[in-house]
Design a protein around this motif. Structure first.
Motif, PDB file in Angstrom:
ATOM      1  N   TRP A 114       0.807  -1.224   0.000  1.00 27.31           N
ATOM      2  CA  TRP A 114       0.000   0.000   0.000  1.00 27.31           C
ATOM      3  C   TRP A 114       0.837   1.269   0.000  1.00 27.31           C
ATOM      4  CZ3 TRP A 114      -4.472  -0.625  -1.818  1.00 27.31           C
ATOM      5  CH2 TRP A 114      -5.181  -1.806  -1.597  1.00 27.31           C
ATOM      6  N   ALA A 115       2.148   1.144   0.190  1.00 30.35           N
ATOM      7  CA  ALA A 115       2.998   2.330   0.149  1.00 30.35           C
ATOM      8  C   ALA A 115       3.009   2.971  -1.239  1.00 30.35           C
ATOM      9  CB  ALA A 115       4.420   1.969   0.575  1.00 30.35           C
ATOM     10  N   TYR A 116       2.720   2.195  -2.269  1.00 27.45           N
ATOM     11  CA  TYR A 116       2.747   2.708  -3.640  1.00 27.45           C
ATOM     12  C   TYR A 116       1.470   3.477  -3.997  1.00 27.45           C
ATOM     13  CZ  TYR A 116       6.597  -0.625  -4.143  1.00 27.45           C
ATOM     14  OH  TYR A 116       7.768  -1.307  -3.976  1.00 27.45           O
ATOM     15  N   ALA A 117       0.368   3.179  -3.284  1.00 31.93           N
ATOM     16  CA  ALA A 117      -0.939   3.691  -3.688  1.00 31.93           C
ATOM     17  C   ALA A 117      -1.040   5.218  -3.693  1.00 31.93           C
ATOM     18  CB  ALA A 117      -2.027   3.081  -2.812  1.00 31.93           C
ATOM     19  N   PRO A 118      -0.567   5.936  -2.654  1.00 32.30           N
ATOM     20  CA  PRO A 118      -0.710   7.399  -2.701  1.00 32.30           C
ATOM     21  C   PRO A 118      -0.002   8.034  -3.893  1.00 32.30           C
ATOM     22  CG  PRO A 118      -0.125   6.665  -0.495  1.00 32.30           C
ATOM     23  CD  PRO A 118       0.044   5.484  -1.393  1.00 32.30           C
ATOM     24  N   ARG A 119       1.155   7.454  -4.262  1.00 32.94           N
ATOM     25  CA  ARG A 119       1.898   8.013  -5.394  1.00 32.94           C
ATOM     26  C   ARG A 119       1.135   7.777  -6.691  1.00 32.94           C
ATOM     27  NH1 ARG A 119       8.085   6.369  -6.300  1.00 32.94           N
ATOM     28  NH2 ARG A 119       7.434   4.948  -4.646  1.00 32.94           N
ATOM     29  N   ILE A 120       0.575   6.591  -6.856  1.00 29.73           N
ATOM     30  CA  ILE A 120      -0.203   6.293  -8.060  1.00 29.73           C
ATOM     31  C   ILE A 120      -1.410   7.218  -8.157  1.00 29.73           C
ATOM     32  CG2 ILE A 120      -1.657   4.549  -9.173  1.00 29.73           C
ATOM     33  CD1 ILE A 120       0.295   2.439  -7.942  1.00 29.73           C
ATOM     34  N   ASN A 121      -2.136   7.358  -7.039  1.00 29.12           N
ATOM     35  CA  ASN A 121      -3.310   8.235  -7.046  1.00 29.12           C
ATOM     36  C   ASN A 121      -2.935   9.675  -7.378  1.00 29.12           C
ATOM     37  OD1 ASN A 121      -5.206   6.240  -6.405  1.00 29.12           O
ATOM     38  ND2 ASN A 121      -4.842   6.444  -4.212  1.00 29.12           N
ATOM     39  N   ALA A 122      -1.821  10.133  -6.807  1.00 30.88           N
ATOM     40  CA  ALA A 122      -1.377  11.503  -7.074  1.00 30.88           C
ATOM     41  C   ALA A 122      -0.976  11.674  -8.537  1.00 30.88           C
ATOM     42  CB  ALA A 122      -0.213  11.858  -6.154  1.00 30.88           C
TER      43      ALA A 122
END
Length: 302
Positions: A114-122
Protein backbone atom coordinates in the motif's frame (compact mmCIF):
# COMPACT_ATOMS: atom_id res chain seq x y z
CA UNK A 1 3.23 -0.04 30.31
CA UNK A 2 3.12 1.91 27.05
CA UNK A 3 3.43 -1.37 25.13
CA UNK A 4 0.22 -2.69 26.68
CA UNK A 5 -1.62 0.54 25.83
CA UNK A 6 -0.33 0.43 22.25
CA UNK A 7 -1.44 -3.21 21.93
CA UNK A 8 -4.85 -2.21 23.30
CA UNK A 9 -5.06 0.53 20.66
CA UNK A 10 -4.47 -2.07 17.96
CA UNK A 11 -7.22 -4.31 19.36
CA UNK A 12 -9.64 -1.36 19.48
CA UNK A 13 -8.73 -0.40 15.92
CA UNK A 14 -9.47 -3.93 14.75
CA UNK A 15 -12.85 -3.86 16.51
CA UNK A 16 -13.72 -0.54 14.84
CA UNK A 17 -13.47 1.60 17.98
CA UNK A 18 -11.16 4.24 16.53
CA UNK A 19 -11.88 6.85 19.23
CA UNK A 20 -11.10 4.29 21.93
CA UNK A 21 -7.90 3.41 20.10
CA UNK A 22 -6.86 7.06 20.12
CA UNK A 23 -7.41 7.23 23.88
CA UNK A 24 -5.24 4.15 24.34
CA UNK A 25 -2.52 5.79 22.22
CA UNK A 26 -2.79 8.94 24.35
CA UNK A 27 -2.03 6.82 27.39
CA UNK A 28 0.94 5.16 25.65
CA UNK A 29 2.34 8.55 24.63
CA UNK A 30 2.04 9.90 28.17
CA UNK A 31 3.99 6.89 29.42
CA UNK A 32 6.60 6.99 26.63
CA UNK A 33 6.63 10.38 24.88
CA UNK A 34 9.77 9.51 22.93
CA UNK A 35 8.44 6.28 21.46
CA UNK A 36 7.57 6.19 17.78
CA UNK A 37 5.03 3.38 17.59
CA UNK A 38 2.19 4.99 19.62
CA UNK A 39 2.34 8.10 17.43
CA UNK A 40 2.27 5.99 14.28
CA UNK A 41 -0.68 4.00 15.59
CA UNK A 42 -2.55 7.17 16.53
CA UNK A 43 -1.77 8.66 13.12
CA UNK A 44 -3.37 5.62 11.50
CA UNK A 45 -6.49 6.01 13.64
CA UNK A 46 -6.77 9.69 12.77
CA UNK A 47 -6.46 8.73 9.11
CA UNK A 48 -9.29 6.24 9.46
CA UNK A 49 -11.40 9.05 10.98
CA UNK A 50 -10.39 11.37 8.10
CA UNK A 51 -8.73 13.76 10.54
CA UNK A 52 -6.00 14.45 8.02
CA UNK A 53 -4.14 17.28 9.77
CA UNK A 54 -3.83 15.32 12.99
CA UNK A 55 -2.74 12.24 11.05
CA UNK A 56 0.04 14.29 9.46
CA UNK A 57 1.11 15.72 12.83
CA UNK A 58 1.28 12.31 14.50
CA UNK A 59 3.01 10.63 11.57
CA UNK A 60 5.59 13.42 11.53
CA UNK A 61 6.22 12.94 15.25
CA UNK A 62 6.54 9.17 14.76
CA UNK A 63 9.17 9.75 12.06
CA UNK A 64 10.98 12.27 14.28
CA UNK A 65 11.02 9.89 17.27
CA UNK A 66 12.43 6.90 15.42
CA UNK A 67 14.63 5.18 16.47
CA UNK A 68 14.12 5.16 20.23
CA UNK A 69 15.61 3.20 23.08
CA UNK A 70 12.56 0.95 23.07
CA UNK A 71 13.44 -2.23 21.20
CA UNK A 72 9.76 -3.04 20.78
CA UNK A 73 9.40 0.08 18.61
CA UNK A 74 9.62 -1.99 15.46
CA UNK A 75 11.73 -1.18 12.40
CA UNK A 76 8.83 -0.88 9.90
CA UNK A 77 7.39 2.07 11.83
CA UNK A 78 9.11 4.83 9.81
CA UNK A 79 7.95 3.45 6.46
CA UNK A 80 4.45 2.95 7.87
CA UNK A 81 4.39 6.53 9.18
CA UNK A 82 5.52 7.88 5.81
CA UNK A 83 2.71 5.91 4.14
CA UNK A 84 0.09 7.27 6.53
CA UNK A 85 1.35 10.80 5.98
CA UNK A 86 1.30 10.27 2.21
CA UNK A 87 -2.35 9.17 2.41
CA UNK A 88 -3.26 12.25 4.45
CA UNK A 89 -1.41 14.63 2.14
CA UNK A 90 -3.18 13.07 -0.84
CA UNK A 91 -6.59 13.51 0.82
CA UNK A 92 -5.80 17.19 1.43
CA UNK A 93 -4.70 17.68 -2.18
CA UNK A 94 -1.02 18.08 -1.26
CA UNK A 95 -0.03 15.88 -4.17
CA UNK A 96 3.70 16.59 -4.36
CA UNK A 97 4.08 15.92 -0.62
CA UNK A 98 2.10 12.70 -1.05
CA UNK A 99 4.45 11.62 -3.83
CA UNK A 100 7.53 12.39 -1.72
CA UNK A 101 6.27 10.51 1.34
CA UNK A 102 5.11 7.55 -0.73
CA UNK A 103 8.52 7.38 -2.38
CA UNK A 104 10.28 7.40 1.00
CA UNK A 105 7.94 4.73 2.38
CA UNK A 106 8.69 2.49 -0.61
CA UNK A 107 12.43 3.09 -0.23
CA UNK A 108 12.33 2.02 3.42
CA UNK A 109 10.05 -0.95 2.83
CA UNK A 110 9.67 -1.87 -0.87
CA UNK A 111 7.54 -4.87 0.10
CA UNK A 112 4.76 -2.70 1.57
CA UNK A 113 2.06 -3.01 -1.10
CA UNK A 114 0.00 0.00 0.00
CA UNK A 115 3.00 2.33 0.15
CA UNK A 116 2.75 2.71 -3.64
CA UNK A 117 -0.94 3.69 -3.69
CA UNK A 118 -0.71 7.40 -2.70
CA UNK A 119 1.90 8.01 -5.39
CA UNK A 120 -0.20 6.29 -8.06
CA UNK A 121 -3.31 8.23 -7.05
CA UNK A 122 -1.38 11.50 -7.07
CA UNK A 123 0.10 10.79 -10.51
CA UNK A 124 -3.40 10.12 -11.88
CA UNK A 125 -4.74 13.39 -10.46
CA UNK A 126 -1.75 15.25 -11.90
CA UNK A 127 -2.41 13.55 -15.27
CA UNK A 128 1.06 12.01 -15.16
CA UNK A 129 -0.32 8.80 -16.61
CA UNK A 130 2.97 7.30 -17.76
CA UNK A 131 4.38 7.71 -14.24
CA UNK A 132 1.22 6.11 -12.82
CA UNK A 133 1.54 3.13 -15.17
CA UNK A 134 5.21 2.64 -14.23
CA UNK A 135 4.35 2.74 -10.52
CA UNK A 136 1.43 0.32 -11.02
CA UNK A 137 3.92 -2.13 -12.57
CA UNK A 138 6.15 -1.85 -9.48
CA UNK A 139 3.20 -2.36 -7.17
CA UNK A 140 2.05 -5.38 -9.15
CA UNK A 141 5.44 -7.04 -8.68
CA UNK A 142 4.87 -6.92 -4.91
CA UNK A 143 1.54 -8.77 -5.21
CA UNK A 144 0.63 -9.90 -8.75
CA UNK A 145 -2.80 -11.20 -7.75
CA UNK A 146 -4.15 -8.14 -5.95
CA UNK A 147 -7.18 -6.39 -7.44
CA UNK A 148 -6.04 -2.82 -6.69
CA UNK A 149 -3.50 -2.54 -9.51
CA UNK A 150 -6.24 -3.51 -12.01
CA UNK A 151 -8.47 -0.86 -10.50
CA UNK A 152 -5.73 1.77 -10.83
CA UNK A 153 -4.98 0.71 -14.41
CA UNK A 154 -8.68 1.00 -15.24
CA UNK A 155 -8.71 4.55 -13.86
CA UNK A 156 -5.74 5.48 -16.05
CA UNK A 157 -7.45 4.00 -19.12
CA UNK A 158 -10.66 5.84 -18.29
CA UNK A 159 -8.78 9.15 -17.93
CA UNK A 160 -7.17 8.50 -21.32
CA UNK A 161 -10.68 7.81 -22.73
CA UNK A 162 -9.71 4.22 -23.47
CA UNK A 163 -13.00 2.92 -22.13
CA UNK A 164 -12.98 -0.55 -23.69
CA UNK A 165 -9.59 -1.22 -22.12
CA UNK A 166 -10.86 0.18 -18.82
CA UNK A 167 -13.81 -2.23 -18.81
CA UNK A 168 -11.48 -5.20 -19.22
CA UNK A 169 -9.47 -3.98 -16.22
CA UNK A 170 -12.64 -3.48 -14.15
CA UNK A 171 -13.60 -7.07 -15.06
CA UNK A 172 -10.25 -8.32 -13.76
CA UNK A 173 -10.51 -6.25 -10.59
CA UNK A 174 -13.99 -7.60 -9.84
CA UNK A 175 -12.81 -11.19 -10.34
CA UNK A 176 -9.89 -10.67 -7.91
CA UNK A 177 -11.43 -8.42 -5.25
CA UNK A 178 -13.12 -9.46 -2.05
CA UNK A 179 -16.91 -9.01 -2.18
CA UNK A 180 -16.75 -6.03 0.19
CA UNK A 181 -15.09 -4.00 -2.59
CA UNK A 182 -17.50 -5.02 -5.34
CA UNK A 183 -19.96 -2.15 -5.06
CA UNK A 184 -17.29 0.46 -5.81
CA UNK A 185 -15.96 -1.58 -8.74
CA UNK A 186 -19.40 -2.14 -10.27
CA UNK A 187 -20.15 1.56 -9.88
CA UNK A 188 -16.88 2.44 -11.63
CA UNK A 189 -17.51 -0.01 -14.45
CA UNK A 190 -20.98 1.49 -14.87
CA UNK A 191 -19.35 4.83 -15.65
CA UNK A 192 -17.12 3.24 -18.31
CA UNK A 193 -20.15 1.57 -19.91
CA UNK A 194 -22.04 4.88 -19.86
CA UNK A 195 -19.15 6.71 -21.52
CA UNK A 196 -19.44 4.17 -24.36
CA UNK A 197 -23.24 4.74 -24.49
CA UNK A 198 -23.77 1.13 -23.41
CA UNK A 199 -26.51 2.24 -21.07
CA UNK A 200 -28.23 -1.09 -20.43
CA UNK A 201 -24.99 -2.49 -19.01
CA UNK A 202 -24.28 0.76 -17.18
CA UNK A 203 -27.70 0.73 -15.51
CA UNK A 204 -27.33 -2.96 -14.59
CA UNK A 205 -23.95 -2.31 -12.94
CA UNK A 206 -25.12 0.83 -11.11
CA UNK A 207 -28.23 -1.00 -9.90
CA UNK A 208 -26.10 -3.89 -8.67
CA UNK A 209 -23.75 -1.51 -6.85
CA UNK A 210 -26.74 0.10 -5.10
CA UNK A 211 -28.05 -3.31 -4.08
CA UNK A 212 -24.65 -4.36 -2.72
CA UNK A 213 -24.16 -1.17 -0.69
CA UNK A 214 -27.44 0.76 -0.34
CA UNK A 215 -25.86 3.10 2.22
CA UNK A 216 -23.32 4.34 -0.33
CA UNK A 217 -24.45 7.75 -1.60
CA UNK A 218 -22.24 7.57 -4.69
CA UNK A 219 -23.87 4.37 -5.97
CA UNK A 220 -27.27 6.06 -6.08
CA UNK A 221 -25.84 9.20 -7.62
CA UNK A 222 -24.22 7.17 -10.41
CA UNK A 223 -27.48 5.32 -11.07
CA UNK A 224 -29.45 8.58 -11.36
CA UNK A 225 -26.93 10.17 -13.71
CA UNK A 226 -26.72 7.09 -15.92
CA UNK A 227 -30.52 7.05 -16.25
CA UNK A 228 -30.43 10.73 -17.18
CA UNK A 229 -27.87 10.30 -19.95
CA UNK A 230 -29.70 7.23 -21.23
CA UNK A 231 -33.04 8.85 -21.99
CA UNK A 232 -33.72 11.46 -19.27
CA UNK A 233 -36.64 9.35 -18.03
CA UNK A 234 -37.68 11.44 -15.02
CA UNK A 235 -40.07 8.76 -13.81
CA UNK A 236 -37.21 6.28 -13.44
CA UNK A 237 -34.96 8.95 -11.92
CA UNK A 238 -37.71 9.80 -9.42
CA UNK A 239 -37.99 6.10 -8.52
CA UNK A 240 -34.22 5.91 -7.92
CA UNK A 241 -34.35 9.08 -5.79
CA UNK A 242 -37.16 7.59 -3.69
CA UNK A 243 -35.28 4.32 -3.17
CA UNK A 244 -32.14 6.24 -2.30
CA UNK A 245 -33.95 8.36 0.27
CA UNK A 246 -35.28 5.21 1.94
CA UNK A 247 -31.85 3.55 1.94
CA UNK A 248 -29.89 6.61 3.07
CA UNK A 249 -32.48 7.89 5.53
CA UNK A 250 -32.20 11.38 4.05
CA UNK A 251 -32.91 13.32 0.87
CA UNK A 252 -29.24 14.06 0.11
CA UNK A 253 -29.89 13.53 -3.61
CA UNK A 254 -32.66 16.10 -3.90
CA UNK A 255 -30.38 18.78 -5.37
CA UNK A 256 -29.14 16.36 -8.04
CA UNK A 257 -32.72 15.29 -8.76
CA UNK A 258 -33.76 18.93 -9.20
CA UNK A 259 -30.74 19.71 -11.41
CA UNK A 260 -31.45 16.73 -13.68
CA UNK A 261 -35.06 17.85 -14.04
CA UNK A 262 -33.90 21.30 -15.09
CA UNK A 263 -31.39 19.91 -17.59
CA UNK A 264 -34.20 17.81 -19.05
CA UNK A 265 -36.36 20.97 -19.38
CA UNK A 266 -38.91 19.22 -17.19
CA UNK A 267 -40.05 22.23 -15.20
CA UNK A 268 -43.13 20.47 -13.88
CA UNK A 269 -40.95 17.82 -12.24
CA UNK A 270 -38.65 20.54 -10.92
CA UNK A 271 -41.60 22.34 -9.31
CA UNK A 272 -42.90 19.06 -7.86
CA UNK A 273 -39.50 18.44 -6.24
CA UNK A 274 -39.41 21.95 -4.78
CA UNK A 275 -42.95 21.67 -3.43
CA UNK A 276 -42.10 18.30 -1.89
CA UNK A 277 -39.01 19.74 -0.25
CA UNK A 278 -41.00 22.68 1.06
CA UNK A 279 -43.55 20.28 2.58
CA UNK A 280 -40.77 18.25 4.18
CA UNK A 281 -39.51 21.40 5.89
CA UNK A 282 -42.88 22.99 6.66
CA UNK A 283 -42.04 23.37 10.34
CA UNK A 284 -39.22 25.80 9.67
CA UNK A 285 -38.34 28.62 7.34
CA UNK A 286 -36.51 27.09 4.36
CA UNK A 287 -35.20 29.90 2.20
CA UNK A 288 -33.52 27.57 -0.29
CA UNK A 289 -36.77 25.71 -0.98
CA UNK A 290 -38.69 28.95 -1.38
CA UNK A 291 -36.17 30.39 -3.81
CA UNK A 292 -36.16 27.24 -5.93
CA UNK A 293 -39.95 27.13 -5.93
CA UNK A 294 -40.23 30.74 -7.09
CA UNK A 295 -37.60 30.10 -9.76
CA UNK A 296 -39.45 26.99 -10.96
CA UNK A 297 -42.74 28.88 -11.17
CA UNK A 298 -41.06 31.64 -13.17
CA UNK A 299 -39.64 29.14 -15.64
CA UNK A 300 -43.01 27.47 -16.07
CA UNK A 301 -44.76 30.81 -16.57
CA UNK A 302 -42.19 31.78 -19.19
Amino acid sequence: SWLISTAKALALRQSGDFEGGIEACDTAIRLAPNASLPYARRAELHRLLHDWDQAIADATQAIHNFPTKYSADSAPTPSWAYRIRADAHYALGNLEQAIQDSRESCRLNPGDYWAYAPRINAFIRLRRYDDAVAMIAEMRRVDPAHYWTRRASAEVDQCREQHEAAILKWDEAISLAEPRFHDWLFQARAISFALLSRFDQAIADANHASELAPQNFWNWQTLMVVHFFHNADMERIRDVATRAEEALGSNRLISLHASLALHADNYGEYKRICESEKQNHKDREDAASAIRLVHAATLIDD
